[in-house]
Design an enzyme around this catalytic site. Structure first.
Site, PDB file in Angstrom:
ATOM      1  N   LYS A 124       0.840  -1.198   0.000  1.00  0.00           N
ATOM      2  CA  LYS A 124       0.000   0.000   0.000  1.00  0.00           C
ATOM      3  C   LYS A 124       0.877   1.250   0.000  1.00  0.00           C
ATOM      4  CE  LYS A 124      -3.884  -2.197   2.287  1.00  0.00           C
ATOM      5  NZ  LYS A 124      -4.459  -2.634   3.551  1.00  0.00           N
ATOM      6  N   GLN A 181      -4.899  -1.122   9.629  1.00  0.00           N
ATOM      7  CA  GLN A 181      -4.849  -2.484   9.095  1.00  0.00           C
ATOM      8  C   GLN A 181      -5.488  -3.473  10.070  1.00  0.00           C
ATOM      9  OE1 GLN A 181      -3.558  -3.410   5.975  1.00  0.00           O
ATOM     10  NE2 GLN A 181      -4.392  -5.421   6.485  1.00  0.00           N
ATOM     11  N   ASP A 198     -11.291   2.900   3.868  1.00  0.00           N
ATOM     12  CA  ASP A 198     -11.670   1.481   3.834  1.00  0.00           C
ATOM     13  C   ASP A 198     -13.195   1.323   3.729  1.00  0.00           C
ATOM     14  OD1 ASP A 198      -9.843  -0.557   3.738  1.00  0.00           O
ATOM     15  OD2 ASP A 198      -9.433  -0.586   5.888  1.00  0.00           O
TER      16      ASP A 198
END
Ligand code: NDP
Length: 294
Positions: A54, A98, A121
């Protein structure tokens, strides 16, 4: 093999190129560089690989990227304080924590602490609510990537029968919602579904997000159907090594499907590309810039 293989690696590269063009325009015309902050807690090796990818791809698109690695024994309070700091930082347009988090941290509390407009997200309850009610929120990256691949393969999805196997909050439910918004007739299957094979046989579009290796059998696939395999499962391979397989029995399904995503090289690369796309979307909204006019 008759199915067209949907090349997620190649398609994700075109999505990332479009993101990079948008970033160049934002810098040149508005003096704004989109910024994505990624926070990881602990040393889970798979999560570290995702996070490294990422961060690398954020830089390749010309965005600012920050990567915060916190030790596994970080308290929930410390993590919430980090999220609050990033929420308040105007240079940070997107925040990703995460998952999974260590067991002593309440994941839901951390997700709800992220400012919804920076939740790239798309997991915040405000964003799931907006998706469910046709509003303009942030859409979770994996289902968004699946939708883009389906639209690229099939064009208009209107009227198609779709089945989503799996009903998680991060993949199955938002995927079903996106397909419904695209005017599909949607079935959501799960572990209690009866006659799953017959449900799958009726579908023009099959999205498998179960987490069970090759559970969706090739002979369940309707001739010419489009199959999107979200699953990532590591199974024993040759010579004591392991290999990755999806949730769909790929070789047999490819005999019947019209188009199918491979694992690896299908949905996976699209997820990160959509994270970058979401960061640009978030940046534009936070600065009242019309994304379509970029
Ligand atoms: P979850 O474990 O959260 O959800 C799995 C879903 O599958 C549940 O809804 C469960 O039903 C359903 N299920 C389990 N067994 C069966 C069965 N026998 N028949 C029908 N349905 C069943 O998984 P996720 O949604 O998080 O992930 C799914 C897969 O996608 C995993 O392999 C994961 O690694 C992968 N993934 C890939 C990503 C990518 O970027 N490519 C991103 C995210 C996930 P129930 O609700 O009844 O328990």
């Amino acid at each position: 093999m008759s199915a067209r293989i949907i090349d997620g690696k190649a398609f994700s590269a075109t999505v990332r190129e479009a993101v990079a063009r948008d970033v160049t325009t934002l810098k040149a015309n508005h003096g704004i560089t989109p910024g994505l902050a990624v926070v990881i807690v602990g040393e889970d090796p798979a999560s570290q690989v995702y996070v490294r990818n990422k961060v690398k791809q954020t830089a390749e698109c010309g965005m600012n990227g920050w990567h915060f690695e916190l030790p596994a024994d970080t308290s929930e309070e410390t993590l919430l304080a980090k999220v609050a700091e990033l929420n308040a930082d105007p240079a940070v347009n997107g925040i990703l924590v995460q998952l999974p988090l260590p067991k002593h941290i309440n994941e839901a509390a951390v997700i709800e602490a992220i400012a919804p407009e920076k939740d790239v997200d798309g997991f915040h309850v405000v964003n799931s609510g907006l998706l469910a009610t046709g509003g303009r929120g942030m859409v979770p990256c994996t289902p968004l990537g699946c939708l883009l691949m389906l639209q690229d393969t099939l064009g208009d999805l209107s009227g198609k029968k779709a089945i989503v196997v799996g009903r998680s909050n991060i993949v199955g439910k938002p995927m079903a919602q996106l397909l419904l918004d695209a005017n599909c007739t949607v079935t959501i299957a799960h572990s209690r579904t009866r006659d799953l094979a017959d449900e799958v046989r009726a579908a023009d579009i099959v999205v498998a997000a179960v987490g069970r290796p090759e559970m969706v059998k090739g002979d369940w696939i309707k001739d010419g159907a489009t199959v999107i395999d979200v699953g990532i499962n590591r199974v024993p391979g040759a010579e004591g090594k392991t290999r990755l397989v999806g949730d769909v029995e790929f070789a047999a399904a490819a005999e019947r499907a019209g188009a199918i995503t491979p694992v690896p090289g299908g949905v996976g690369p699209m997820t990160i590309a959509c994270l970058l796309k979401n960061t640009v979307t978030a940046t534009c909204r936070q600065n009242n810039i019309d994304l379509a006019a970029l």
